[in-house]
Design a protein around this motif. Sequence first.
Motif, short mmCIF file in Angstrom:
data_model
loop_
_atom_site.label_atom_id
_atom_site.label_comp_id
_atom_site.label_asym_id
_atom_site.label_seq_id
_atom_site.Cartn_x
_atom_site.Cartn_y
_atom_site.Cartn_z
N GLY A 189 66.37 35.25 45.53
CA GLY A 189 65.86 33.89 45.60
C GLY A 189 64.70 33.76 46.57
O GLY A 189 63.84 34.64 46.66
N THR A 190 64.70 32.67 47.34
CA THR A 190 63.58 32.38 48.25
C THR A 190 63.88 32.79 49.70
O THR A 190 63.06 32.53 50.58
CB THR A 190 63.26 30.88 48.23
N ARG A 191 65.02 33.41 49.94
CA ARG A 191 65.36 33.80 51.31
C ARG A 191 64.34 34.80 51.83
O ARG A 191 63.89 35.71 51.12
CB ARG A 191 66.76 34.41 51.36
N GLN A 192 63.97 34.66 53.09
CA GLN A 192 63.00 35.56 53.71
C GLN A 192 63.50 36.19 55.01
O GLN A 192 62.84 37.07 55.56
CB GLN A 192 61.70 34.80 54.01
N LYS A 193 64.67 35.76 55.48
CA LYS A 193 65.12 36.19 56.80
C LYS A 193 66.64 36.21 56.85
O LYS A 193 67.31 35.44 56.15
CB LYS A 193 64.56 35.23 57.86
N ASP A 194 67.19 37.09 57.68
CA ASP A 194 68.64 37.11 57.89
C ASP A 194 68.94 37.63 59.29
O ASP A 194 68.08 38.25 59.94
CB ASP A 194 69.32 37.98 56.83
N VAL A 195 70.15 37.39 59.74
CA VAL A 195 70.61 37.83 61.07
C VAL A 195 71.97 38.49 60.91
O VAL A 195 72.85 37.96 60.21
CB VAL A 195 70.72 36.65 62.06
N VAL A 196 72.15 39.65 61.53
CA VAL A 196 73.42 40.37 61.49
C VAL A 196 73.81 40.73 62.92
O VAL A 196 72.98 41.26 63.68
CB VAL A 196 73.31 41.65 60.63
#
Length: 416
Positions: free
Chosen positions: A38-45
Motif C-alpha cells: 500500500g502507501t506505507r513508507q515507514k515502520d518501527v520495530v
Amino acid sequence: MKPLTSAIKLSYLKTFLIFMAFMLIFHTGNAQSFQFSGTRQKDVVNFTLIKNLIIIPVYINEKGPFNFILDTGVGPMIISDPSLADSLKIKDLRTIKIAGLGKGNEIEAFVSRSISATVGKSFIDQIPTAILKEDLFRLSSYVGMPIHGLLGYHFFKSFIVEIKYSSKRMIFFVPELNRKIKGERVPLEMINDKPYALINIESSELGKLPLKVLIDNGASHAVSLEILNEKPFPVPGASIPANLGMGLGGPISGNIGRIPSLKIGTFELKKVLTSFPKYDEVAGKILLKDRNGNLGADILSRFDIVFDYADNSMYLRRNSNFKRPFEHDMAGMEVYADGPNIDHYFISRIEPGSPAEISGLEPEDEIAYLNFVPVTTYTLTEINRILRAGDGKSVIITILRKGQLHIKLLKLKQRI
C-alpha cells in the motif's frame, strides 16, 4: 549435551560469506528488495540487545516469529537452525560446499530462492538464503535465547535504517520519504554486499595508521585486525594469547590487546580492546585482501546509527554508552547456555593461568549458584557482567561436577 570447545564470535562464523563462490551462486545485487504494501513508507520495530547484538522477530514463509540477528556483515540470509528447513517444508534446496575458517575442512549448506521473509510491516519474496546442515553457529548457546539465523544486506539495501541502540528501537523507511538524517556522515564502500569504512588508529609501535574495516554490527567484539600490507597484522607487546572463536572449520586462535586510540569520523575512542586472529586461520583464507579487519558492535553500540546504503553512507551520533569502558573477561573462562529451555549454564573453556584455572574450575562444569544465588535467576548477559565486575573482586561459584556440588572462590583479574 556437548559443550562448546571454544568461544563463538560471530565475525569469524560468518566470514565464509565473503568468499566469491557465494556471490556467484546468489547474484544478490540483482535480487528483490523488502517493500511495504500500500502507501506505507515507514515502520518501527523494537529489538532485543544481547552482547551488543540486535535480535529482531522475522517471519519465514508466513510462519514464526523467529529470532534473527540483524547483521551488516552478511549478504544472503542465513538460517542457522537446520530444523527450520524441515518444519517450514522449504523446497528447491541445493547443496553447496563452503571453505571454513579455522583449522578444519569445508562444510555443507543448502541454498534456496523459494523463501519469503517479513520484518515488521515489510516483506520480501524469494530472498537468497543459505541453510546450514548443522547448527555450527550455536547462536542460541552464545546469546542465551533461541536464535534461528541472520539477516543483513537485503534488508539494509531496501530502506534507510536507523538503529537506536540507546532505546532498542529500529526505524526503517523508504528513501523517497526524504526524512532529515541526523548525525555525522561516514562514507561507506560497498564490496560484495557488505559495508566498509576507513578508521584511524594510533599506537606506540605503529604510530598513526589509516585502516579499511568491514562495518560488522553482527560481531560482538570491538575491533579485529587481521592484515597489514598483505602480512599478518603486528601484535602489540602488551597482549595475551586467546581463543578468539569458532570458525566454520574449527577454532580460531590469536591474541587480545588494546589500541590506545581509534577514530571513526571525528569520534575518538581510547584503550580499545582489539583481537588479532592468527593470519593463516582468518585473513589467509579470505579471497578479499583489501581490508585490514572489521569494526564490531562493541564500538557501534556506542552510537545511534543510520545506515543509508543507497547513498553509501552511515550517520553516527554518540549515545549514553559512548564512554563505557572496554572490558575483557576477567575470569579467563567462557560460559554458554544449554538445555531444553537454554537455561542451564556451563563452562566451555578455561585459559591457562587464568583466575578460573587457579580457582579449580574445569571445562564442562555446570554453574549452579553465583554468590549463593541460583544461576537460573540470571540471564547469560548478567552472568558475563558478573565475570567482568572489576579487578580484584571475588565471585563465589557453586558448580555441579559429576553429580556433586563444589564451591569455588574466583578472584577476578584484569589481564589486559
